[in-house]
Design an enzyme around this catalytic site. Sequence first.
Site, PDB file in Angstrom:
ATOM      1  N   HIS A 268     -11.650 -10.344  33.252  1.00 10.79           N
ATOM      2  CA  HIS A 268     -12.966 -10.600  32.640  1.00 10.79           C
ATOM      3  C   HIS A 268     -13.004  -9.928  31.270  1.00 10.79           C
ATOM      4  CE1 HIS A 268     -17.115 -11.483  32.214  1.00 10.79           C
ATOM      5  NE2 HIS A 268     -17.661 -10.658  33.088  1.00 10.79           N
ATOM      6  N   HIS A 307     -10.109 -20.403  31.181  1.00  9.28           N
ATOM      7  CA  HIS A 307     -11.502 -20.034  31.420  1.00  9.28           C
ATOM      8  C   HIS A 307     -12.015 -20.826  32.620  1.00  9.28           C
ATOM      9  CE1 HIS A 307     -15.770 -19.275  30.659  1.00  9.28           C
ATOM     10  NE2 HIS A 307     -15.360 -18.281  29.895  1.00  9.28           N
ATOM     11  N   ASP A 363     -11.494 -13.801  24.180  1.00 13.00           N
ATOM     12  CA  ASP A 363     -10.741 -12.535  24.143  1.00 13.00           C
ATOM     13  C   ASP A 363      -9.429 -12.634  23.395  1.00 13.00           C
ATOM     14  OD1 ASP A 363     -12.089 -12.243  27.318  1.00 13.00           O
ATOM     15  OD2 ASP A 363     -12.453 -10.790  25.724  1.00 13.00           O
TER      16      ASP A 363
END
Length: 428
Positions: A268, A307, A363
């Site tokens: 995460h 994702h 990210d």
Amino acid sequence: MTNETLTVTDNRTGKTYEIPIENETIPAAALRKIKVDPDDFGLMTYDPGYGNTASCKSAITYIDGDKGILRYRGYPIEQLAEQSTFLEVAYLLIHGELPSKDELERWENDVMHHTFVHENLARMVEAFRYDAHPMSILISALSIMSSMHADAKDVQNAAARKKQVLRILGKLPTVAAFAYRHRIGRPYNYPNSDLSYTGNFLYMLDYMKQTHYEVNPVLAKALDVLFILHADHEQNCSTAVMRNIGSAMADPYVAMSGAAAALSGPLHGGANEAVVKMLGVIGDEKHVPSYIERVKKGDFRLMGFGHRVYKNYDPRARIVKQIAYDVFKVTGTDPLLDIALKLEEVALQDEYFVSRKLYPNVDFYSGIIYRAMRFPTDMFTVLFALGRAPGWLAQWLELITDEEQRIARPRQVYLGAEERAYVPLGER
Ligand code: SDX
């Protein structure tokens, strides 16, 4: 019978059931009516990771994973990143509308006048080893804040809720900065409410008593946009935790402490830290093809890729990639960026990633920017948490005022032993 229904036939009994369809969902409770015997529990859905389960109705954030769309309260993330500020976006997420000029000024003033933390909290940070992971400090700080603000427990009181929102948004950057200063063994810089939100954060991190210290406006702006991009993301793992803990009517500090704990996981919010470590392991562009082959063999995952919702390019990743170039003009480039660009280029042409719709997520590039800004890698997830704080709060506020919400309590499929008699130790 309207056509907004599902007709279900239970082939075990031949019975049919009409189940209403609302908002492209069916009420799971309707499945409980489908039984073989009258005293059966009835049917449930089995959905590990809740990938196909709507846990709430929300008006905060809309994502279209296939089209790569992200909107906060209906406003496209690209327009907010380009034209708004983090505190304005925080207001939008929490209040539902863009503020007027006066409302924004009052909001900024209120947040920036809640930046000081209790001295006991400042001392708590010092109780950690100098090299403690700053997420541990942030998670603990939120918990200690719960003990400092007893009014927070009155979650049904709108004025008390508003007060905690200001305290959390104001104080989290101070906690993050104190954790960093403790790490480098330098005295705290106490907040300066004359500065902008991110300007004050950078000041608390970097000021070393220079007579003419000034926050770099390019870096403050870059951080502000990065916080906007992280501000909310509907029912992601950490937000689901915020809602779960909040559903028990626990106060928002301990709820956010749990949310931050979830965010710290490498799948995460910990992924930005893992991406930079991964790029360091790859070491050079020429090693990218062999690394990709190992990912395809399943040796490890390509961090910053994939994702649960986006099956297209994460719209935030596109914006973060652009910010990288702006930041590098100030900080100088970083060889890791070249490796990341090569990794993206190779992966997006490879059937393994294309067939699984694996694209860079938020990210993938954010960690490279944070590194270029000289943040230690273990501060990256703390920066994610600072950005996500208004989203967690907005989702918590929506939960508390949602008449349909009850304490979170999922069920299970029991596959354990049937009833059996206890065997005394001497007979085993
Ligand atoms: C964030 O939910 C949110 O909104 C989160 C977030 C937010 O703003 O809050 O967007 C922030 O958490 C972004 C994600 C950061 N995490 C990472 O970058 C870690 C690497 N990514 C993965 O671990 C993965 O993609 C997840 C966890 C993000 C999503 O996992 P899913 O949806 O459960 O996907 P999956 O595990 O079912 O994988 C489907 C297939 C599998 O292959 P097969 O078993 O079908 O052969 O895709 C493969 C997986 O092995 N796969 C990957 C991969 N991600 C999925 N293979 C290689 N590298 C990857 N990164």
